[in-house]
Structures are given as C-alpha cells and as structure tokens.
Write an enzyme that holds these catalytic residues in place. Structure first.
Site, PDB file in Angstrom:
ATOM      1  N   LYS A 182      -2.993   4.571  -0.423  1.00 23.19           N
ATOM      2  CA  LYS A 182      -2.091   3.422  -1.049  1.00 23.19           C
ATOM      3  C   LYS A 182      -2.711   1.983  -0.240  1.00 23.19           C
ATOM      4  O   LYS A 182      -3.616   1.758   0.199  1.00 23.19           O
ATOM      5  CB  LYS A 182      -0.692   3.491  -0.829  1.00 23.19           C
ATOM      6  CG  LYS A 182      -0.417   4.968  -1.352  1.00 23.19           C
ATOM      7  CD  LYS A 182       1.081   5.285  -1.533  1.00 23.19           C
ATOM      8  CE  LYS A 182       1.424   6.493  -2.193  1.00 23.19           C
ATOM      9  NZ  LYS A 182       2.831   6.851  -2.613  1.00 23.19           N
ATOM     10  N   GLU A 227       3.132   4.273  -8.935  1.00 23.68           N
ATOM     11  CA  GLU A 227       3.491   2.777  -8.470  1.00 23.68           C
ATOM     12  C   GLU A 227       2.960   1.638  -9.462  1.00 23.68           C
ATOM     13  O   GLU A 227       3.236   0.616  -9.701  1.00 23.68           O
ATOM     14  CB  GLU A 227       2.994   2.703  -6.971  1.00 23.68           C
ATOM     15  CG  GLU A 227       3.961   3.483  -6.100  1.00 23.68           C
ATOM     16  CD  GLU A 227       3.218   4.247  -4.902  1.00 23.68           C
ATOM     17  OE1 GLU A 227       1.961   4.003  -4.504  1.00 23.68           O
ATOM     18  OE2 GLU A 227       3.946   5.187  -4.286  1.00 23.68           O
ATOM     19  N   GLU A 234       3.057  14.092  -9.978  1.00 27.38           N
ATOM     20  CA  GLU A 234       3.680  13.597  -8.776  1.00 27.38           C
ATOM     21  C   GLU A 234       5.254  13.161  -9.492  1.00 27.38           C
ATOM     22  O   GLU A 234       5.365  12.043  -9.974  1.00 27.38           O
ATOM     23  CB  GLU A 234       3.156  12.441  -8.308  1.00 27.38           C
ATOM     24  CG  GLU A 234       1.711  12.764  -7.658  1.00 27.38           C
ATOM     25  CD  GLU A 234       1.272  11.672  -6.858  1.00 27.38           C
ATOM     26  OE1 GLU A 234       1.030  12.176  -5.776  1.00 27.38           O
ATOM     27  OE2 GLU A 234       1.133  10.556  -7.167  1.00 27.38           O
ATOM     28  N   GLY A 281       7.374   9.532  -1.286  1.00 26.67           N
ATOM     29  CA  GLY A 281       7.669   8.810  -0.091  1.00 26.67           C
ATOM     30  C   GLY A 281       8.995   8.868   0.209  1.00 26.67           C
ATOM     31  O   GLY A 281       9.804   8.046   1.014  1.00 26.67           O
ATOM     32  N   ASN A 325      -3.954   9.767  -0.469  1.00 24.13           N
ATOM     33  CA  ASN A 325      -4.005   8.522  -1.286  1.00 24.13           C
ATOM     34  C   ASN A 325      -3.276   7.512  -0.122  1.00 24.13           C
ATOM     35  O   ASN A 325      -1.963   7.527   0.095  1.00 24.13           O
ATOM     36  CB  ASN A 325      -2.852   8.540  -2.247  1.00 24.13           C
ATOM     37  CG  ASN A 325      -2.730   7.185  -2.984  1.00 24.13           C
ATOM     38  OD1 ASN A 325      -3.251   6.099  -2.526  1.00 24.13           O
ATOM     39  ND2 ASN A 325      -1.823   7.110  -4.067  1.00 24.13           N
ATOM     40  N   SER A 357       5.643  13.930  -1.086  1.00 25.52           N
ATOM     41  CA  SER A 357       6.362  14.445   0.181  1.00 25.52           C
ATOM     42  C   SER A 357       5.780  15.399   0.672  1.00 25.52           C
ATOM     43  O   SER A 357       6.415  16.362   1.208  1.00 25.52           O
ATOM     44  CB  SER A 357       7.810  14.181   0.224  1.00 25.52           C
ATOM     45  OG  SER A 357       8.550  13.062  -0.065  1.00 25.52           O
ATOM     46  N   HIS A 414      -0.962   6.254 -11.216  1.00 24.95           N
ATOM     47  CA  HIS A 414      -0.136   6.395 -10.344  1.00 24.95           C
ATOM     48  C   HIS A 414       1.157   5.932 -10.438  1.00 24.95           C
ATOM     49  O   HIS A 414       1.159   4.780 -11.139  1.00 24.95           O
ATOM     50  CB  HIS A 414      -0.483   5.894  -8.687  1.00 24.95           C
ATOM     51  CG  HIS A 414       0.155   6.588  -7.736  1.00 24.95           C
ATOM     52  ND1 HIS A 414       1.552   5.765  -7.491  1.00 24.95           N
ATOM     53  CD2 HIS A 414      -0.013   7.517  -7.185  1.00 24.95           C
ATOM     54  CE1 HIS A 414       1.850   6.646  -6.480  1.00 24.95           C
ATOM     55  NE2 HIS A 414       1.149   7.567  -6.197  1.00 24.95           N
TER      56      HIS A 414
HETATM   57  O1  LIG Z   1       2.449   9.232  -3.947  1.00 22.88           O
HETATM   58  C1  LIG Z   1       1.992   9.992  -3.380  1.00 22.88           C
HETATM   59  C2  LIG Z   1       0.480  10.477  -3.579  1.00 22.88           C
HETATM   60  O2  LIG Z   1      -0.249   9.526  -4.479  1.00 22.88           O
HETATM   61  C3  LIG Z   1       2.817  10.907  -2.556  1.00 22.88           C
HETATM   62  O3  LIG Z   1       3.289  10.162  -1.639  1.00 22.88           O
HETATM   63  P1  LIG Z   1       4.120  10.710  -0.518  1.00 22.88           P
HETATM   64  O4  LIG Z   1       3.340  11.972   0.231  1.00 22.88           O
HETATM   65  O5  LIG Z   1       3.986   9.565   0.618  1.00 22.88           O
HETATM   66  O6  LIG Z   1       5.286  11.061  -0.966  1.00 22.88           O
END
Ligand SMILES: O=C(CO)COP(=O)(O)O
Length: 321
Positions: free
Chosen positions: A86, A170, A238, A244, A84, A284, A168
C-alpha cells in the site's frame, strides 16, 4: 428403416463427427485432470459406455467433486502470495523488507509477488531476490496521454514489472473506482502483457445484508464481460470488513466464498477457468492464521497488507510447508 435422404445422411454424419470431436477434446482434459479423483466403480461404469457418455459421466463427476468438496489437492494450482505494501515505506524500510525476503527462506513452490508504491518499483525490481516478482498497485487504461498522476502499463513493462494489482477495495471506496472502470483497466493491462491480481470483496454492510455472493459475482462478471483469457489473472477475495481490522474471515467463511466463486466461474465462464484460476484470500492474514486458511482447498494463496511489511511475511509465504 435407415434414412436414405443424402442431405439428411450427410448432415447427420457431420453432426456426429463434430460431436465426437467435442467429447474427445473433453476426454483429454478429463484424462489429465479428473481420472485420478474418480472412484474405481465409476471408472468401471465409464468403460462400459461409448466415448461421449464416458466423457460426460466423468466430467459431471469431476465438477461435482470440485465444486462440492473443493478441488482435491488444488488441482495443480500454484500457491501464490502477494504482499501489498500500500502507501507505506521509505527507502530504508524498503531495504529492510528486501533483507528479510533475501534471508527467507521462501518456499520454492510458492509464487511470491510484492506490490510496491510506484516510486520504488524500479528500485525493488532491481534489488529483489530472484524469484520474487514485483507488482504495481494500480495502472490506467491507456497507453499514455494527459492523465496527470497516473502510470501506464507501458511504463511498467518498460521497467520489467510484470504484475499489477487492480480493483483493490481502497481504490473502489476511497477513489471511487467502479466495477466497469476496474474491468476496463484489467482488460487493458492484460492486453498490454501484464499479469493482474484482480481484487473483489463485500463490505460489512453487504455481508450483514446477506449479499456477499451477489456482490462478488457482480464484480467478477464485470471483469468477465471485458476479458476472454483468464490465464494471467489471479483473483483476490478480500472482504472489506477484514482489511486492516485484525478481524480475519474464518477459514470456513473464506472457503465458502472461494467455493461459490469457483462454482460461478464454472457456470458463467468455463469449467477449465474455474479449475485453473487461482483465488487468494486477503484481510488480516498473519503468521498465526495463515496455515489454517491455506489448508482450505479453494484458497490458493493470500494478498497480505500489514503483515507483508514485517518478517512474518516469510511465514505466510511458507504457509503450505
Ligand atoms: O488489503 C489487503 C491486501 O490487499 C489486506 O490488508 P491487511 O492484511 O492489512 O488486512
């Protein structure tokens, strides 16, 4: 004494036929999936019963195995790793990512999907190496219309993008998307012929309050209320506190939630969906921790954020090698 009432005899015989057909269907499912994992003693015991009991005993044993120890060998679920991206990348960076994907080598037994910002979807679709699929990071629940800033499933299909990431954290947290809206989007995308990575996960506050299962079950149930067919759905678990932050869930913590999810799906949706649906872990994931996570029986792949922008993504794709 035998029943002589014709109506009762016909009703009873019909019931027996339907019931045997039901168990025969179960039997073929079991013969294919469960037989190899049951013990020789149980196989012996099953043989001494009729078809109904035989199938029932086996099915119970199968479910017990699957949902207590994890399905052995993943029961044929193909490992699936998503990147992803983003809201990251310029055209130059996109080319760099495509370069390391082309160089690979990528394990042919892993399905690879990159989640690309909308403006680069067409470019990546045309330039990604064979075998790397492309996903959008969002799409709306309507075919077209006055929805400024949104993109539709129809547009994605039009440029041959086959996947979309929905729900997601976010989108939930920053853009206020609710369980219901996400479920509607999932249903609409599936009906439009897209495959969906549906994301769920608890916040740190929810985990610390002991509400992890309550939250992820609620998020899955919202989707289950709107869809019937799970064939084209991958679930991404997740935990928000791991995204992150560099704070990965331990393989045991992730496995515990994945197993609980599979158990919930078995009970509330169906055993066959529980057995076949793939559940990715996200939060992560790195080249360093992917092997231990990927070795857990109910972890069927990853959804990777930060590390999907770097060459170590190749290592993550190959976690099961
Ligand atoms: O949100 C994520 C994948 O959709 C995970 O992000 P990270 O791998 O940067 O923690």
């Amino acid at each position: 004494m035998a029943d002589t009432c014709p109506a009762r005899v016909i009703a009873y015989s019909s019931f027996k036929i339907v019931s045997n057909m039901f168990w025969l269907t179960r039997f073929s499912f079991i013969a294919k999936n469960a037989w190899p994992v049951v013990s020789p003693q149980l196989q012996q015991r099953c043989f001494s019963n009729g078809v109904g009991n035989f199938s029932k005993t086996l099915l119970l044993q199968f479910q017990q195995r699957c949902f207590s120890d994890g399905c052995p060998g993943g029961m044929g679920r193909k490992f699936v790793v998503g990147g992803n991206w983003k809201m990251n990348g310029t055209k130059k960076q996109v080319d760099e990512i495509l370069d390391f994907l082309k160089k690979g080598p990528l394990n042919a037994d892993t399905e690879v999907i990159v989640g690309v910002p909308a403006v680069y979807l067409d470019y990546v679709k045309c330039n990604a190496p064979p075998g790397v699929e492309v996903a959008a990071q969002n799409c709306y629940k309507a075919e077209k219309g006055a929805f400024t800033g949104e993109i539709s499933a129809l547009m994605l299909k039009d440029i041959n993008v086959g996947w979309v990431i929905l729900g997601h954290s976010e989108r939930r947290q920053i853009f206020g998307e609710t369980d219901d809206l996400i479920a509607e989007k999932v249903a609409f995308a599936l009906d439009s012929g897209l495959k969906v990575i549906a994301c769920i996960g608890e916040t740190l506050q929810e985990r610390e309050a002991g509400k992890t299962e309550e939250v992820v079950f609620r998020q899955i149930q919202a989707i289950a209320n709107k869809i019937k067919d799970w064939t084209n759905v991958v679930i991404a678990y997740e935990p928000v506190w791991a995204i992150g932050t560099g704070k990965t869930a331990t393989p045991e913590q992730a496995q515990e939630v994945h197993k609980a999810l599979r158990g919930y799906i078995c009970e509330k949706i169906s055993p066959s969906v529980a057995e076949s649906v793939r559940i990715q872990y996200g939060g992560s994931v790195t080249g360093a921790n992917c092997k231990d996570l990927g070795a857990k029986p109910d972890i069927d792949g990853f959804l990777v954020g930060g590390a999907s922008l770097k060459p170590e993504f190749v290592q993550i794709v190959n976690a099961r090698q």
